[in-house]
Design a protein around this motif. Structure first.
Motif, short mmCIF file in Angstrom:
data_model
loop_
_atom_site.label_atom_id
_atom_site.label_comp_id
_atom_site.label_asym_id
_atom_site.label_seq_id
_atom_site.Cartn_x
_atom_site.Cartn_y
_atom_site.Cartn_z
N SER A 80 0.81 -1.21 0.00
CA SER A 80 0.00 0.00 0.00
C SER A 80 0.85 1.27 0.00
N SER A 121 -0.63 4.51 -1.88
CA SER A 121 -1.81 5.04 -1.18
C SER A 121 -1.42 5.64 0.16
N ASP A 122 -0.68 4.88 0.94
CA ASP A 122 -0.34 5.32 2.30
C ASP A 122 0.58 6.54 2.26
N VAL A 159 -1.39 9.69 0.77
CA VAL A 159 -2.24 10.40 1.74
C VAL A 159 -1.37 11.17 2.72
N TYR A 160 -0.29 10.54 3.18
CA TYR A 160 0.65 11.22 4.10
C TYR A 160 1.16 12.51 3.45
N ASN A 163 -5.65 -1.19 0.92
CA ASN A 163 -5.07 0.16 1.05
C ASN A 163 -5.83 1.02 2.06
N THR A 164 -7.18 0.96 2.01
CA THR A 164 -7.97 1.82 2.92
C THR A 164 -7.70 1.41 4.38
N VAL A 172 -4.30 2.88 5.40
CA VAL A 172 -4.38 4.33 5.59
C VAL A 172 -5.09 4.65 6.91
N SER A 194 -2.70 4.05 9.69
CA SER A 194 -1.75 5.16 9.81
C SER A 194 -2.37 6.31 10.60
N ASN A 195 -3.60 6.68 10.28
CA ASN A 195 -4.24 7.77 11.01
C ASN A 195 -4.35 7.43 12.50
N TYR A 246 -11.83 8.06 3.89
CA TYR A 246 -10.94 7.78 2.76
C TYR A 246 -11.50 6.64 1.93
N SER A 299 4.00 4.73 5.97
CA SER A 299 4.10 6.18 6.20
C SER A 299 4.48 6.51 7.63
#
Ligand SMILES: NC(=O)c1ccc[n+]([C@@H]2O[C@H](COP(=O)([O-])OP(=O)(O)OC[C@H]3O[C@@H](n4cnc5c(N)ncnc54)[C@H](OP(=O)(O)O)[C@@H]3O)[C@@H](O)[C@H]2O)c1
Length: 429
Positions: free
Chosen positions: A162, A165-166, A169-170, A265-266, A269, A272-273, A286, A404
């Motif tokens: 990912s 994507s990751d 977004v970062y 991927n979602t 992400v 990560s958040n 997202y 990320s």
């Protein structure tokens, strides 16, 4: 067993006493389709036994030797390490010889756990190419406390799923903070264009997820949960959007279809958040989809893609149809896109973000090879190098990271400088 000199030579002390030092990085599964691409990239980019001291590992000495020979005379001293995914003792020995292990032995849900366990037990850093949500969750549940204790940093999803994507977004969120002083609470990733194919290992991994999910309702529920990879007890109020069939996207003024990689991927992400203490916002939403164009043509293409993907998932869930797909339609283990297809492949992803007060920002992330192999080999190589050379153990404790959250700007720099990726803001200019 280590054959070669790279790591040992670095352990020579003043008195001539030879103290073996671990290699910076060992590629386990070097003989896989994607592993061979990765090794060619490492040999071309880092050389052998130079700034990055690396070695190759696998279960078959003749195959490893044949791979080493294919890398040319300069690779004659590339060390070989024997290990089997099902033999814990050999995996412990492998870990003792490495600071970072990269694994391309998949499907990970079938073969991957003993290596993660060995890395966690020995405090060895690890990255891989899995996109198997259920397996990642199982690994986090079983091994995160021990990884925190031993200092092992585990980074799944270091390929096309990912990293773009990751990291995309970062990148977008960092730019939004710099320009607007606030994050984008809504981000959409849309695949603008992409060319590439699948390998046998990827297909086997996807089929295994479908097979496991079709037999287990609890797993289906877990896979449907957008927060399934977030830490236990993680609370988000946001209901996550999901493009599950053809729809019109007003923000992109085009039709969109479901994107097969969004299922992993979602989740990455969102993790990560969560690991960043909701730096993208407590209400961060997202989703990902494929742009198919405007008007009737775009609508028909989106409907066709949505129907095709749904049909593939249904066929994969029915045992006889899955057998036909695996036997006659899909690539076998070891097969994948040709070098020409890798060379002519590419990807172009667009990220549109919106702040809570309505300001908008658009980013583009591109890659110069086919996403799953040519680009994935380079992304994985740079992720491994970043883990071995850039990210100090003292700065990042052991545990299960996302690309990320552990690599940040250092990986973006490496990907842009050495892996053919670009990250740029298109609007506002
Ligand atoms: N995230 C992404 O973007 C991305 C992209 C590409 C691939 N992938 C994933 O990467 C993985 C590899 O894909 P691939 O197509 O390259 O696979 P592949 O060609 O089928 O290769 C599988 C590898 O696993 C090794 N292996 C199997 N059992 C083993 C054991 N018991 N001990 C040691 N090694 C063992 C094989 O070794 P031998 O050579 O000795 O048989 C081979 O090297 C898959 O899980 C795929 O889903 C992800």
């Amino acid at each position: 067993m280590t054959v070669g000199t790279g790591g040992i030579a670095r352990g020579l002390t003043g008195r001539g006493f030879v103290k073996p030092q671990p290699h910076d990085l060992i590629v386990f599964g070097a003989t896989s389709f994607v592993g061979q691409i990765l090794c060619r990239y490492l040999a071309d980019h880092f050389g052998i036994g130079q700034d990055l001291d690396w070695a190759i590992a696998g279960r078959s000495a003749p195959k490893l030797e044949s791979l080493r020979n294919s890398l040319g005379p300069k690779a004659a001293k590339l060390p070989l390490v024997m290990a089997d995914a099902g033999d814990e003792a050999s995996l412990h020995k492998l870990c003792d010889q490495a600071r970072v292990v990269i694994s391309t032995v998949g499907p990970y849900a079938l073969y991957g756990e003993p290596l993660v366990k060995a890395c966690v037990e020995t405090g060895t850093d690890y990255c891989d190419l899995t996109g198997e949500v259920q397996w990642i969750r199982r690994m986090i549940e079983r091994y995160e406390p021990a990884a925190k204790q031993s200092g092992a940093r585990i980074v799944h999803c270091c390929g096309f799923d990912s990293i773009p994507s990751d990291m995309g977004v970062y990148f977008l969120e960092r730019q939004a903070m710099q320009r607007f002083g606030q994050p984008c609470q809504r981000v959409k990733m849309r695949v603008r264009a992409m060319r590439g194919g699948f390998s046998g290992g990827t297909v086997a991994s996807l089929m295994n997820v479908i097979k496991e999910a079709s037999a287990d309702p609890a797993l289906r529920k877990q896979l449907a949960n957008p927060y399934s990879l977030c830490p236990p007890g993680y609370a988000s109020r946001a209901r996550q959007p999901n493009v599950s069939f053809a729809e019109y996207d007003e923000d992109f003024k085009a039709w969109v279809a479901p994107f097969v990689m969004s299922a992993i991927n979602t989740r990455i992400v969102q993790r990560s958040n969560a690991l960043l203490d909701q730096a993208y916002g407590a209400d961060f939403t997202y989703d990902e989809a494929v742009l198919t164009g405007r008007g009737l043509k775009g609508r028909l293409a989106a409907t066709g893609m949505g129907t095709g993907l749904a049909g593939f998932m249904v066929a994969g869930a029915i045992a006889p149809a899955r057998w036909v797909l695996e036997r006659f339609v899909l690539p076998e283990p070891g097969e994948g896109p040709s070098p020409e297809e890798q060379e002519s492949g590419f990807f172009d992803l667009r990220f549109k973000g919106f702040t809570a007060d309505g300001r908008a920002i658009t980013a583009r992330v591109t890659g110069d090879r086919d996403p799953g192999y040519g680009s994935t080999g380079k992304m994985l190589g740079q992720a491994g190098a970043c883990l071995a050379l850039d990210v100090a153990k003292a700065a990042t404790p052991g545990g299960f990271w996302t690309p990320s959250t552990i690599f940040g700007d250092q990986l973006i720099g490496r990907l842009e400088a050495h892996a053919g990726l670009t990250f740029e803001i298109l609007e506002p200019t």
